[in-house]
Design an enzyme around this catalytic site. Structure first.
Site, PDB file in Angstrom:
ATOM      1  CG  ASP A  17      -0.137  -0.026   2.516  1.00 48.24           C
ATOM      2  OD1 ASP A  17       0.786  -0.838   2.423  1.00 48.24           O
ATOM      3  OD2 ASP A  17      -0.846   0.273   3.456  1.00 48.24           O
ATOM      4  CD  GLU A  41       4.296   1.113   6.963  1.00 46.93           C
ATOM      5  OE1 GLU A  41       5.327   1.123   7.988  1.00 46.93           O
ATOM      6  OE2 GLU A  41       4.460   1.590   6.052  1.00 46.93           O
TER       7      GLU A  41
END
EC number: 3.5.1.18
Length: 377
Positions: A70, A135
């Site tokens: 991400d 994250e």
């Protein structure tokens, strides 16, 4: 000219718009490559978060590459020189959201493992990948959940490189061999609302709280140690009042954060904060949020191998630092694993026009491969 394997994969990953917690097919790209190398793949999807655990081998030690697919939002598109999800090479740099944080690292990991296994098909130990799409977000359903799953079945990681962008001026100039802990307090100080012209009929919580906050800000919480700076206390947010100039507020909300070293525990921080607030006679509540404990890898095979690999590529040893924010390494360290962070230069992360030097991706791939050679070759 044909792109190198690492540049080609980095471009493929960047072209997928995986704004947290979306993965947008990035993990499928990685899984396809890992399956071809004989990795066993386990998908772990928790609510809106996509994770996977991959392992090749059953023996110890278990060495793992960890990272995230991400990225943070691109921000104002008008400020980008090129579209953020159209990877573009300009003057030796690869531009695009995630180039440095951390799709470039992911590409380096995959290519390094491919090259290592080609040379060492019967390598020692086991190699793993722990990859998440959570994250940059609330880190609730990502690495922490995968770690919990692995620990529940006693599958413990021995050594882990997290591909966070650790470097400052040149790739490999800094290796993060630990991180400070982080704990946030959301304090609500209670008073009595009233008219500013009649303060004797009210109780201003701002006036009551300021001396306590000043004491907390002036406190030396510890002196740090050889690996960590002293613990810091900061107030990022304050809120009181209705917006009217003639109303004494009835409540005062204060958010404060500690970045703490291994010299303190979160319980000791809580105890000392409550002691100060109580000493000032405040009527208050505090909600505590522990984002992560401090961790440190000051010795061991992993650190020695990473330092040696960086030195072989750069002809200079890296600095070992614990500065910066938190990372997913804090969850993996809970397993008793040796954990270090090694990745690209961090000068443009989370900024418009994020980019990474292509030559640095090639060097980072070499560093990862040489680390594997030292540990499992």
């Amino acid at each position: 000219m044909t792109d190198s394997p690492v540049l080609a994969l980095a471009k493929e990953l960047i072209s997928r718009q995986s704004v947290t917690p979306a993965d947008a097919g990035c993990q499928d790209l990685m899984i396809e490559r890992l399956k071809a190398l004989g990795f066993e793949i386990e998908s772990m999807v928790f609510e809106d978060t996509t994770n996977f655990w991959a392992r090749r081998g059953t023996q110890s030690p278990l060495f793992v590459f960890a990272g995230h697919t991400d990225v943070v939002p691109a921000g104002p598109l008008s400020q980008w020189h090129t579209p953020p999800f159209e990877p573009t090479v300009i003057d030796g740099f690869l531009h695009g959201r995630g180039a440095a944080d951390m799709k470039g690292s992911l590409a380096c990991m995959i290519v390094a493992v491919e090259r290592f296994i080609a040379e060492h098909p019967d390598h020692q130990g086991s190699i793993g990948f722990l990859i998440t799409s959570d994250e940059e977000g609330p880190f609730i359903n990502g690495t922490v959940r995968v770690v919990e799953t692995l620990m529940a079945r006693n599958e413990l990681i021995d050594m882990c490189i997290v591909g966070e962008p650790s470097s400052t001026l040149a790739v490999g100039d800094v290796v993060k061999n630990g991180r400070r802990g982080s704990i946030t307090g959301d304090l609500k100080v209670k008073g009595t609302q009233g008219h500013v012209a009649y303060p004797h009929l009210a109780n201003n919580p701002v006036h009551k709280a300021l001396p306590a906050l000043a004491e907390l800000a002036a406190t030396q919480w510890d002196e740090g140690n050889a690996y960590f700076p002293p613990t810091s206390f900061q107030i990022p947010n304050l809120q009181a009042g209705t917006g009217a100039s003639n109303v004494i507020p009835g409540e005062f909300d204060v958010q404060f954060n500690f970045r703490f070293s291994t010299e303190l525990t979160d319980e000791e921080i809580k105890r000392r904060v409550h002691s100060v607030l109580d000493a000032h006679g405040l009527d208050y509540d505090v909600k505590w949020t522990l984002s992560g404990q401090p961790f440190l890898t000051d010795t061991g095979e992993l650190l020695a191998a990473v330092v040696a690999a960086v030195e072989e590529v750069n002809h200079q040893a890296p600095a070992l630092l614990t500065t910066g924010g938190t990372s997913d390494g804090r969850f993996i360290a809970q397993m008793g694993a040796q954990v270090v962070e090694l990745g690209p230069v961090n000068a443009t992360i989370h900024k418009v026009n994020e980019c990474v030097r292509i030559a640095d991706l090639e060097k980072l791939t070499d560093m990862y491969q040489k680390t594997l050679n030292h540990l499992l070759g």
